[in-house]
Design an enzyme around this catalytic site. Structure first.
Site, PDB file in Angstrom:
ATOM      1  N   ASP A  59       0.813  -1.209   0.000  1.00 43.32           N
ATOM      2  CA  ASP A  59       0.000   0.000   0.000  1.00 43.32           C
ATOM      3  C   ASP A  59       0.852   1.267   0.000  1.00 43.32           C
ATOM      4  O   ASP A  59       0.531   2.243  -0.660  1.00 43.32           O
ATOM      5  CB  ASP A  59      -0.879   0.052   1.257  1.00 43.32           C
ATOM      6  CG  ASP A  59      -1.943  -1.020   1.213  1.00 43.32           C
ATOM      7  OD1 ASP A  59      -1.935  -1.807   0.239  1.00 43.32           O
ATOM      8  OD2 ASP A  59      -2.762  -1.059   2.145  1.00 43.32           O
ATOM      9  N   TYR A  62       1.899   2.171  -3.385  1.00 42.57           N
ATOM     10  CA  TYR A  62       0.760   2.666  -4.161  1.00 42.57           C
ATOM     11  C   TYR A  62       0.469   4.118  -3.767  1.00 42.57           C
ATOM     12  O   TYR A  62       0.299   4.990  -4.622  1.00 42.57           O
ATOM     13  CB  TYR A  62      -0.472   1.792  -3.907  1.00 42.57           C
ATOM     14  CG  TYR A  62      -1.661   2.185  -4.771  1.00 42.57           C
ATOM     15  CD1 TYR A  62      -1.831   1.640  -6.035  1.00 42.57           C
ATOM     16  CD2 TYR A  62      -2.582   3.128  -4.324  1.00 42.57           C
ATOM     17  CE1 TYR A  62      -2.894   2.019  -6.837  1.00 42.57           C
ATOM     18  CE2 TYR A  62      -3.649   3.520  -5.118  1.00 42.57           C
ATOM     19  CZ  TYR A  62      -3.811   2.953  -6.375  1.00 42.57           C
ATOM     20  OH  TYR A  62      -4.855   3.340  -7.173  1.00 42.57           O
ATOM     21  N   ASP A  63       0.454   4.368  -2.458  1.00 43.94           N
ATOM     22  CA  ASP A  63       0.176   5.723  -1.965  1.00 43.94           C
ATOM     23  C   ASP A  63       1.192   6.719  -2.500  1.00 43.94           C
ATOM     24  O   ASP A  63       0.859   7.839  -2.849  1.00 43.94           O
ATOM     25  CB  ASP A  63       0.218   5.763  -0.425  1.00 43.94           C
ATOM     26  CG  ASP A  63      -0.968   5.027   0.181  1.00 43.94           C
ATOM     27  OD1 ASP A  63      -1.896   4.676  -0.578  1.00 43.94           O
ATOM     28  OD2 ASP A  63      -0.951   4.796   1.397  1.00 43.94           O
ATOM     29  N   GLU A 145     -10.770   6.417  16.990  1.00 41.78           N
ATOM     30  CA  GLU A 145     -11.171   5.067  16.559  1.00 41.78           C
ATOM     31  C   GLU A 145      -9.958   4.365  15.960  1.00 41.78           C
ATOM     32  O   GLU A 145      -8.961   4.998  15.644  1.00 41.78           O
ATOM     33  CB  GLU A 145     -12.272   5.154  15.473  1.00 41.78           C
ATOM     34  CG  GLU A 145     -13.552   5.781  15.963  1.00 41.78           C
ATOM     35  CD  GLU A 145     -14.587   5.942  14.843  1.00 41.78           C
ATOM     36  OE1 GLU A 145     -14.383   5.390  13.733  1.00 41.78           O
ATOM     37  OE2 GLU A 145     -15.582   6.623  15.088  1.00 41.78           O
ATOM     38  N   LYS A 147      -8.158   2.479  12.803  1.00 39.40           N
ATOM     39  CA  LYS A 147      -8.332   2.426  11.350  1.00 39.40           C
ATOM     40  C   LYS A 147      -8.141   0.974  10.932  1.00 39.40           C
ATOM     41  O   LYS A 147      -7.019   0.477  10.834  1.00 39.40           O
ATOM     42  CB  LYS A 147      -7.356   3.336  10.626  1.00 39.40           C
ATOM     43  CG  LYS A 147      -7.633   3.346   9.126  1.00 39.40           C
ATOM     44  CD  LYS A 147      -7.004   4.513   8.430  1.00 39.40           C
ATOM     45  CE  LYS A 147      -7.454   4.649   6.981  1.00 39.40           C
ATOM     46  NZ  LYS A 147      -7.583   3.447   6.213  1.00 39.40           N
ATOM     47  N   LYS A 331     -12.186  11.794  14.817  1.00 41.25           N
ATOM     48  CA  LYS A 331     -13.390  12.439  14.295  1.00 41.25           C
ATOM     49  C   LYS A 331     -13.868  13.482  15.291  1.00 41.25           C
ATOM     50  O   LYS A 331     -13.867  13.219  16.508  1.00 41.25           O
ATOM     51  CB  LYS A 331     -14.497  11.396  14.074  1.00 41.25           C
ATOM     52  CG  LYS A 331     -14.138  10.374  13.002  1.00 41.25           C
ATOM     53  CD  LYS A 331     -15.170   9.277  12.870  1.00 41.25           C
ATOM     54  CE  LYS A 331     -14.704   8.254  11.821  1.00 41.25           C
ATOM     55  NZ  LYS A 331     -15.544   7.056  11.787  1.00 41.25           N
ATOM     56  N   CYS A 452      34.121 -23.422   5.646  1.00 46.89           N
ATOM     57  CA  CYS A 452      35.193 -24.411   5.810  1.00 46.89           C
ATOM     58  C   CYS A 452      35.228 -25.438   4.681  1.00 46.89           C
ATOM     59  O   CYS A 452      36.086 -26.315   4.675  1.00 46.89           O
ATOM     60  CB  CYS A 452      35.063 -25.121   7.155  1.00 46.89           C
ATOM     61  SG  CYS A 452      33.686 -26.286   7.208  1.00 46.89           S
ATOM     62  N   CYS A 467      26.418 -27.689   7.840  1.00 44.15           N
ATOM     63  CA  CYS A 467      27.832 -27.916   7.566  1.00 44.15           C
ATOM     64  C   CYS A 467      28.244 -29.096   8.442  1.00 44.15           C
ATOM     65  O   CYS A 467      27.950 -29.133   9.638  1.00 44.15           O
ATOM     66  CB  CYS A 467      28.616 -26.669   7.936  1.00 44.15           C
ATOM     67  SG  CYS A 467      30.360 -26.983   8.214  1.00 44.15           S
TER      68      CYS A 467
HETATM   69  S1  IVH Z   1     -14.775   6.779   8.450  1.00 42.39           S
HETATM   70  C1  IVH Z   1     -16.738   9.863   6.041  1.00 42.39           C
HETATM   71  N1  IVH Z   1     -13.622   5.258  10.258  1.00 42.39           N
HETATM   72  O1  IVH Z   1     -10.713   3.798   5.788  1.00 42.39           O
HETATM   73  C2  IVH Z   1     -15.659   9.015   6.590  1.00 42.39           C
HETATM   74  N2  IVH Z   1     -13.179   4.780   7.988  1.00 42.39           N
HETATM   75  O2  IVH Z   1     -10.855   6.270   3.462  1.00 42.39           O
HETATM   76  C3  IVH Z   1     -15.824   7.627   6.146  1.00 42.39           C
HETATM   77  N3  IVH Z   1     -11.700   2.857   7.650  1.00 42.39           N
HETATM   78  O3  IVH Z   1     -11.954   2.442   3.242  1.00 42.39           O
HETATM   79  C4  IVH Z   1     -14.860   6.672   6.692  1.00 42.39           C
HETATM   80  N4  IVH Z   1     -11.418   2.360   9.779  1.00 42.39           N
HETATM   81  O4  IVH Z   1     -13.361   1.660   5.189  1.00 42.39           O
HETATM   82  C5  IVH Z   1     -13.774   5.508   8.938  1.00 42.39           C
HETATM   83  N5  IVH Z   1     -12.718   3.999  11.993  1.00 42.39           N
HETATM   84  C6  IVH Z   1     -12.868   4.237  10.689  1.00 42.39           C
HETATM   85  C7  IVH Z   1     -12.229   3.450   9.705  1.00 42.39           C
HETATM   86  C8  IVH Z   1     -12.401   3.767   8.357  1.00 42.39           C
HETATM   87  C9  IVH Z   1     -11.123   2.022   8.535  1.00 42.39           C
HETATM   88  C10 IVH Z   1     -11.532   2.757   6.194  1.00 42.39           C
HETATM   89  C11 IVH Z   1     -12.779   2.887   5.406  1.00 42.39           C
HETATM   90  C12 IVH Z   1     -12.314   3.457   4.103  1.00 42.39           C
HETATM   91  C13 IVH Z   1     -11.078   4.195   4.488  1.00 42.39           C
HETATM   92  C14 IVH Z   1     -11.378   5.670   4.527  1.00 42.39           C
END
Ligand code: IVH
Length: 713
Positions: A59, A62-63, A145, A147, A331, A452, A467
């Site tokens: 990833d 890719y990023d 939260e 990710k 958030k 050796c 060996c």
């Molecule tokens: S919120 C409006 N919360 O990350 C915001 N996304 O680009 C919508 N993801 O593929 C996403 N954990 O599936 C949110 N705690 C979390 C997340 C989360 C993983 C993923 C999501 C999406 C990408 C967001």
């Protein structure tokens, strides 16, 4: 404000996905050519990732390509094409699934690229600025939260029943994967009667790591049994994506998936009887009450300091989690503030993903060296172009043995994906085949020891080549001596690896006992040795002669006899002579000793050469107190596992370890569910965090004193 997207069916979008189309451009190319090359590569990899569920690059790579293209397009907007991957939210829609138009688009979150704590501070600063807050205003409330590293899912409930599950697709249109999602037991099929008549729950479908291992093991067995069309998966996310997009839901049901909720889509409006939440956190708690899984780490935090602490807390727990996360998400908690902040193109301003350093990166194999271990084991090691992964720079990755090197088919010149998660040693996950040089040839283990030149052999049923030179092989001899001198073995301070190399290379030391016949002037004449350090070493050698039976046994380097086993043997038999003549049956009576270990000990002492080494060491003056064996169950702390961390006030960690072990406790290096106590002194780090996370009792100096008095606090 909907995200700008292109139709997934745009003609020509995927018409150049051949392998060679992913060839990179060079800095000498014009920006237009660079952009075109980047678009081709990104399309190719997006196709491999989203449509084929078979990613070829990590990833992080890719990023990087994605950001490079974004930067080019930003600098020269005329380079932007309508089919640029930067204009899409997600992946392609497979023709085979029915399409679902999301009533509320499934958006993306902005990623903070700064993986340090300052990334959290930058987000808070931005939010405060947008909200027009000054320094004297109170901190903003956030929800922290995890990710999750899976795939986004929208679950639609009408009249309390699950009627549809859809993937994100391009954010506007996803795929109807209801049949597959129904197989996930964690997802409620029916909601309690207080749920609104329309409710779309958004969250992540993922696969636990243990489920992933089990699945891959089964896949390997199927491949071995010759089942057509089966493959193993690169990582849990990739396996989860494969399961969700299975056209045959019977197959999907065999692949264990899990789910976490994190947000909402369409919902009955408040003025039509729908719920009226004031905060994101309250909404999540309600979802939990309705039966949706919520990660227990989800927390309300205040201001930048709260975000930073959350980021660090989760980082410490990350490796102990049963599933993969690639960061945390912050958030803004207050929903009216969220509404005020709004969106920028496809991303809300009120949320950000704060990643941890990538655990997978790409690099190239410079060579494959073969190293000779202490017991003669030949290990192929891939020498890598240095790469920063999992928080450290990695230059080596073990390929374990010839079979493993062949299974992964790693070749010199290959581009490989390297993974380093937590404290686990770095490993090559896979080879990026379309970047393989034409002349790369398969790895074969040499027939002779690279040091050796003795014959290298592989025993029936064993994966490792060895060996056959034994202590004739200088590589084995050197390591036998390093091991002998180790702090936990004979503890000869000042006898470092470099000095051992010289002593062996100049034939001053051929056997372990030769160490005790070294003369001061010989030592003083070695490279980088001053008179003073030679004197110190002579003293250290003298001091090491008085030892314990456990240390002495460990120092001999008997295969499979680690420090703990050596101590058990000493405790059980009390005397070296008893161990040297013990039958395999007698050895099997010792705790932790199984048939392999018993056989190895017997074989070792059956060799006249090894008995001579022991005698020569005794003759040189090595002694230890011998006594009667103590049955392990009589020890007050038998069966108790303790981890020591931080600086203790009353004694050093080594001293604490020795005292605990003398009472029968086991002192381990890392915290797990099986740990009984963690003794934490000042400046305890991740081990303390992990103990707290796992609910392992934590003791201070007083608690330790209680333990050492033979009581269990
Ligand atoms: S919120 C409006 N919360 O990350 C915001 N996304 O680009 C919508 N993801 O593929 C996403 N954990 O599936 C949110 N705690 C979390 C997340 C989360 C993983 C993923 C999501 C999406 C990408 C967001």
């Amino acid at each position: 404000m909907r995200p700008r997207t292109v139709s997934p069916n745009t003609p020509g979008l995927f018409d150049d996905l051949s392998a060679e189309s992913s060839t990179a451009s060079t800095p000498a190319d014009t920006p237009a050519i660079q952009a075109q090359a980047l678009r081709r590569q990104l399309h190719h990899h997006a196709h491999a990732y989203y449509t084929l569920d078979s990613p070829e690059i990590p990833d992080a790579e890719y990023d990087r390509l994605f950001r490079e293209l974004q930067a080019l397009e930003l600098a020269q907007p005329e380079l932007l094409t309508c089919d640029s991957p930067t204009q899409r939210v997600g992946g392609a829609v497979l023709d085979a699934f029915a399409q679902v138009t999301h009533r509320v688009p499934m958006l993306s979150i902005r990623t903070e690229t700064d993986t340090e704590a300052s990334g959290a501070e930058a987000f808070d600063a931005r939010i405060r600025k947008e909200l027009g807050l000054s320094e004297s205003d109170p901190p903003v409330d956030y929800v922290g939260e995890l990710k999750f590293d899976g795939l986004a899912m929208s679950l639609r409930y009408v009249g309390g029943l699950l009627v549809q599950a859809a993937t994100r697709g391009d954010g506007e249109t996803g795929e109807d994967v209801t049949a597959n999602i129904r197989t996930i037991r964690q997802i409620p099929l029916r909601l309690p009667s207080d749920a609104p008549s329309v409710l779309e729950v958004r969250g992540e479908v993922y696969m636990r790591r243990d489920d992933f291992e089990t699945l891959n093991e089964r896949q390997r067995q199927r491949i071995a049994a010759g089942t057509k069309g089966e493959k193993t998966f690169v990582n849990p996310r990739n396996a989860a994506a494969g399961a969700v997009r299975q056209l045959d839901s019977g197959i999907a049901a065999e692949r264990p998936l899990s789910f976490f909720a994190y947000g909402l889509g369409d919902i009955t409006p408040a003025n039509e009887g729908g719920p009226q939440w004031t905060s994101h956190f309250k909404m999540l708690m309600q979802l939990k009450d309705w039966g949706f899984p919520l990660a227990e780490q989800t927390a309300c935090v205040q201001g930048a300091a709260g975000l930073v602490a959350f980021h660090q807390r989760v980082a410490a727990e990350r490796d102990a989690l049963p599933y993969d996360i690639d960061g945390v998400v912050y958030k803004v908690n207050d929903l009216s503030l969220q509404a005020g902040l709004g969106f920028v193109t496809r991303e809300p301003r009120w949320a950000v993903a704060h990643k941890y350093p990538a655990q997978e990166e790409m690099t190239t194999v410079l060579s494959i060296d073969v190293q000779v271990g202490r017991t003669g084991k030949l290990t192929p090691v891939a020498k890598l172009a240095p790469v920063f992964v999992g928080g450290v720079t990695v230059t080596n990755a073990t390929l374990h043995n010839e079979l493993e090197a062949r299974r992964k088919d790693v070749r010199v010149g290959d581009t490989v994906i390297v993974r380093r998660a937590g404290d686990v040693i770095p490993e090559v996950v896979s080879v990026v085949l379309d970047r393989r040089p034409a002349d790369a040839s398969q790895f074969t283990m040499m027939s002779h020891c690279p040091v050796c030149e003795s014959l290298a052999e592989r025993e029936e049923g064993e994966a490792d080549h060895r060996c056959t030179g034994g202590l004739f092989c200088s590589a084995q001899r050197k390591q036998a001596i390093w091991h002998f001198a180790h702090r936990r073995a004979m503890d000869v301070e000042g006898l470092g690896d470099k000095l051992v190399d010289q002593l062996v290379d100049t034939a001053q030391v051929n056997t372990l006992a030769d160490l005790y016949h070294l003369k001061l002037d010989i030592l003083a004449n070695m490279d980088r040795m001053a008179e003073k350090s030679a004197v110190n070493l002579m003293e250290a050698l003298e001091k090491s002669k008085t030892t314990t039976l456990g240390r002495f046994l460990f120092s001999l380097g008997i295969r499979h006899v680690g420090e703990a086993t050596a101590k058990e043997l000493a405790r059980h038999f009390g005397q070296l002579d008893a161990i040297m003549v013990a039958s395999e049956d007698a050895l099997l009576q010792v705790a932790d000793v199984g048939p392999v270990v018993a056989h190895s000990i017997r074989t070792f002492f059956d060799q006249p050469h090894n008995r001579e080494v022991v005698q020569a060491l005794r003759d040189a003056g090595v002694t230890w107190p011998e006594g009667e064996a103590l049955a392990p169950t009589e020890m007050p702390l038998a069966g108790i596992t303790v981890v020591l961390t931080g600086t203790l006030q009353t004694m050093g960690r080594d001293e604490a370890k020795e005292k605990l072990e003398a009472l029968g406790a086991k002192v381990a290096g890392s915290v797990s569910k099986k740990t009984h106590y963690v003794v934490a002194g000042a400046e305890s780090g991740s081990k303390l965090d992990k103990a707290l996370a796992l609910g392992v009792p934590v003791l201070d100096d007083t608690g330790l004193a209680l333990l050492l008095s033979g009581n269990k606090p």
